[in-house]
Design an enzyme around this catalytic site. Structure first.
Site, mmCIF file in Angstrom:
data_model
loop_
_atom_site.group_PDB
_atom_site.id
_atom_site.type_symbol
_atom_site.label_atom_id
_atom_site.label_comp_id
_atom_site.label_asym_id
_atom_site.label_seq_id
_atom_site.Cartn_x
_atom_site.Cartn_y
_atom_site.Cartn_z
ATOM 1 N N ASN A 195 -2.171 -17.974 22.445
ATOM 2 C CA ASN A 195 -3.420 -17.567 22.158
ATOM 3 C C ASN A 195 -4.140 -17.253 23.591
ATOM 4 O O ASN A 195 -4.436 -18.309 24.054
ATOM 5 C CB ASN A 195 -4.135 -18.428 21.231
ATOM 6 C CG ASN A 195 -5.967 -17.969 21.257
ATOM 7 O OD1 ASN A 195 -6.123 -16.830 21.435
ATOM 8 N ND2 ASN A 195 -6.346 -18.773 20.633
ATOM 9 N N GLU A 255 -5.166 -27.590 14.791
ATOM 10 C CA GLU A 255 -5.805 -27.737 16.246
ATOM 11 C C GLU A 255 -7.225 -28.488 16.297
ATOM 12 O O GLU A 255 -8.282 -28.170 15.944
ATOM 13 C CB GLU A 255 -6.459 -26.210 16.726
ATOM 14 C CG GLU A 255 -5.302 -25.343 16.587
ATOM 15 C CD GLU A 255 -5.481 -24.121 17.792
ATOM 16 O OE1 GLU A 255 -4.464 -23.950 18.647
ATOM 17 O OE2 GLU A 255 -6.535 -23.567 17.871
ATOM 18 N N HIS A 295 -10.222 -19.457 14.623
ATOM 19 C CA HIS A 295 -10.223 -20.387 15.583
ATOM 20 C C HIS A 295 -11.273 -21.017 15.759
ATOM 21 O O HIS A 295 -12.396 -20.782 15.361
ATOM 22 C CB HIS A 295 -9.599 -19.568 16.787
ATOM 23 C CG HIS A 295 -9.622 -20.472 17.897
ATOM 24 N ND1 HIS A 295 -10.299 -21.083 19.102
ATOM 25 C CD2 HIS A 295 -7.957 -20.891 18.386
ATOM 26 C CE1 HIS A 295 -9.532 -21.668 19.644
ATOM 27 N NE2 HIS A 295 -8.184 -21.649 19.425
HETATM 28 P P1 13P Z 1 -5.071 -25.208 24.965
HETATM 29 O O1 13P Z 1 -3.704 -25.089 24.707
HETATM 30 O O2 13P Z 1 -5.585 -24.503 26.169
HETATM 31 O O3 13P Z 1 -5.753 -26.436 24.724
HETATM 32 O O4 13P Z 1 -5.908 -24.139 23.761
HETATM 33 C C1 13P Z 1 -5.177 -24.548 22.499
HETATM 34 C C2 13P Z 1 -5.845 -23.416 21.566
HETATM 35 O O5 13P Z 1 -6.919 -23.271 21.170
HETATM 36 C C3 13P Z 1 -4.869 -22.308 20.946
HETATM 37 O O6 13P Z 1 -5.565 -21.695 20.037
#
Ligand code: 13P
Length: 255
Positions: free
Chosen positions: A13, A170, A98
């Site tokens: 992403n 996440e 997200h």
């Molecule tokens: P990071 O891997 O930079 O922590 O981001 C994770 C994320 O939000 C992927 O959608």
């Protein structure tokens, strides 16, 4: 990962990073490094980068995704992008809900559900994000919150459509902070998501759904995170902007 039951998917992403020419260069660099992957490899890129990314990924095993989709077919929705537009541009995956969209752009569980339905009805694979804040975790609401967000996102999604859904767990406190959930925390969170799916669709169906972990997954910790039974892949932010790091994560998921 349980590769006999569900597909392992590593998705980058890129968030609001890379211009079209930078996108082309990064994908050209990645292509040979991930060519032997034994997992699905996806890059979700800013809207403006999509044509360059699709062109650069042509003939390779890299699939291109968008970072959002609107739920109406067309109309007066300034700044939004429709399913038809993404389809014509060659997108196959869409990230939905997200935490940055929930936090900064007023995304709610209802709009996440509408966007998910729009994506699935248009034939995209939807990567739907859920995750608790640090405060919610400390209050002991992680399980309740993850189940609620998962069920809300999947309202009116049929069992047939669910085959095109990936859920990305996440934890908000682990995104871009360098603080990764422990492998056990990731496995537990992904397990809560799977349990919510089981409650709605049955345990057998839930066993077939890919649930990714996201939040500071990187070249160093990917192996351990992906060794967990409920972690079927990753949604990668920062580390997906570096070809070699991303390729190491893809290799870890290819075992
Ligand atoms: P990071 O891997 O930079 O922590 O981001 C994770 C994320 O939000 C992927 O959608």
């Amino acid at each position: 990962m349980k590769k006999d039951l569900r597909r392992a998917v590593i998705a980058g992403n890129w968030k609001m990073n890379k211009t079209p020419s930078e996108a082309k260069a990064l994908i050209e660099e990645m292509k040979p490094l991930v060519a032997d992957a034994k997992c699905d490899v996806v890059l979700c890129v800013p809207f403006i980068d999509i044509p360059a990314a699709v062109e650069a990924a042509k003939g390779s095993n890299i699939k291109i995704g968008a970072e959002n989709i609107h739920f109406k077919a067309s109309g007066a929705y300034t700044g939004e992008v429709s399913a038809d537009m993404l389809k014509e541009a060659g997108v196959e995956y869409v990230v939905i809900g997200h935490s940055e969209r929930r936090q900064y752009f007023g995304e709610t569980d209802q709009t996440v559900n509408l966007r998910t339905l729009a994506a699935l009805n248009a034939g995209f694979k939807a990567i739907v994000c859920v995750g608790e804040t640090l405060e919610q975790r400390e209050l002991g609401y992680t399980e309740t919150l993850l189940k609620y967000q998962t069920k809300m996102a999947l309202t009116n999604v049929t069992a047939e459509q669910l085959k095109n859904v990936i859920i990305a767990y996440e934890p908000v406190w682990a995104i871009g902070t360098g603080v990764t959930a422990t492998a056990d925390q990731a496995d537990e969170g992904n397990g809560f998501v799977r349990a919510a799916i089981a409650e709605s669709y049955g345990a057998d169906v839930a066993e077939t759904v890919t649930v990714q972990y996201g939040g500071s997954m990187n070249a160093k910790n990917a192996d351990e995170l992906l060794s967990k039974v409920n972690v079927d892949g990753g949604l990668i932010g920062g580390a997906s902007l570096k070809a070699e790091d991303f390729a190491i994560i893809v290799k870890a998921a290819s075992k």
